[in-house]
Write an enzyme that holds these catalytic residues in place. Structure first.
Site, PDB file in Angstrom:
ATOM      1  N   TYR A  44      47.645  40.778  43.153  1.00  0.00           N
ATOM      2  CA  TYR A  44      46.234  40.637  42.761  1.00  0.00           C
ATOM      3  C   TYR A  44      45.364  40.458  44.010  1.00  0.00           C
ATOM      4  CZ  TYR A  44      41.976  38.619  40.794  1.00  0.00           C
ATOM      5  OH  TYR A  44      40.672  38.366  40.488  1.00  0.00           O
ATOM      6  N   VAL A  45      45.803  39.625  44.928  1.00  0.00           N
ATOM      7  CA  VAL A  45      45.045  39.406  46.164  1.00  0.00           C
ATOM      8  C   VAL A  45      44.933  40.718  46.951  1.00  0.00           C
ATOM      9  CG1 VAL A  45      44.938  38.142  48.349  1.00  0.00           C
ATOM     10  CG2 VAL A  45      45.749  36.987  46.279  1.00  0.00           C
TER      11      VAL A  45
END
Lengths: 217, 217
Positions: free
Chosen positions: A132-133
């Protein structure tokens, strides 16, 4: 009246934001939603709606952006979707929205990012969170390489607590919580303050009134 | 003797490629592998090895690239890993390798991509495959925006059939199969032919000898 296309309007930040925009004197909202069934909430607020799925193509998103003055990207795949959606929504959906703004001739673009999307944060994140990052990192990088009038907002841990109207905002702040309602107020203040153009900032709950904090970004 | 760092050396294309490089007169290979246990195959071929995981940081990858003349990225998360690895290896691993080449001062970079990584291909792909296409799309885009001497190779459906030594290669070719052994030969021919710099091409099995086909790219 400047018109703002809110992408991800049906999310919790999106709903707060549309309410705030509709109550402001200088702005009006166009809510981009995935299903017609989501329209009622926004119509009750007097906001325009447009049904587009972020997995559609750039031209379809661009049609929704024609005639607006700013785009806010606050869509997210959510914590409970698979990692395929992380690529398709958080990265590709964001990039398609950026490209759609360019196609539609909309210069102002506000990205709601994650708290820390620097390269070091990808390495530091727990394995389940790192994709996600990374997705948010590449979406932010894509935006920074355009000539759009962008602002990238990096909120801390989102809560559903009532907004306090007070925040701490800077290039780097200590990780902390932030009510979604306050994030929406910060987006509104950012839309109203062109000195935020070309900047990005982290954002947590704090002691400074939102407008004052955003002015000093 | 030019030295080539092969990232993803332990993959099937990687192993073919290291063999070809070690048998060439002008090149020698440095195999980047994830585990020391994988080293034997390459040491038997007389190739140097270096143990680096693509999930490590840019500086670690850059140390492996110092002193080489070209980098070949042929790593892949594989069909059986989760979509998290698609982001972390196929996209982020590729971008970190590109950045590592820049840090190490290596100009020549050959990317083994997917057959079609254009934006339209993301939309056209089946939902289960689209995230992989998107990851490769963004990796290719990242490379094209650098000033590296890149070549991007887009092979068709990979098979383990014996190589025929003959291919069809062009900007666009009809989708077809290609033996991994032939892909490795095309990489070698690309390394030996600087007229491929700044270009990308699709690649399937065909009727033209590999060197001749690569020369006409």
């Amino acid at each position: 009246m400047l018109k703002v296309l809110v992408v991800g309007a049906n999310g919790q930040i999106g709903k707060h934001l549309i309410s705030l925009i509709q109550n402001s004197d200088s702005l009006k909202a166009k809510a981009m939603i995935r299903n017609q069934e989501q329209a009622g909430f926004f119509e009750n607020l007097g906001a325009e709606t447009v049904v587009v799925d972020l997995e559609q193509d750039i031209d379809t998103i661009a049609k929704a952006a024609v005639g607006v003055d700013a785009v806010v990207f606050t869509a997210g795949s959510g914590a409970h979707t698979g990692k395929d959606k992380t690529i398709m929504v958080d990265l590709d959906g964001a990039v398609k929205t950026i490209e759609a703004a360019k196609v539609a001739g909309v210069k102002r673009f506000i990205m709601i990012s994650s708290f820390d999307t620097r390269r070091e944060a990808i390495l530091a994140a727990p394995p389940s969170f790192a994709p996600y990052v990374a997705a948010k990192h590449y979406a932010d990088e894509w935006l920074k390489r355009t000539d759009l009038d962008y602002t990238i907002i990096h909120p801390g841990l989102l809560t559903n607590n009532q907004g306090t109207g007070k925040i701490k905002a800077a290039d780097e702040v200590a990780r902390d919580e932030i009510p979604r309602e306050d994030v929406a107020s910060v987006i509104l203040a950012t839309l109203e303050n062109d000195s935020t153009i070309g900047k990005e900032f982290q954002l947590v709950t704090g002691n400074t009134p939102i407008k004052e904090a955003v002015l000093s970004i």
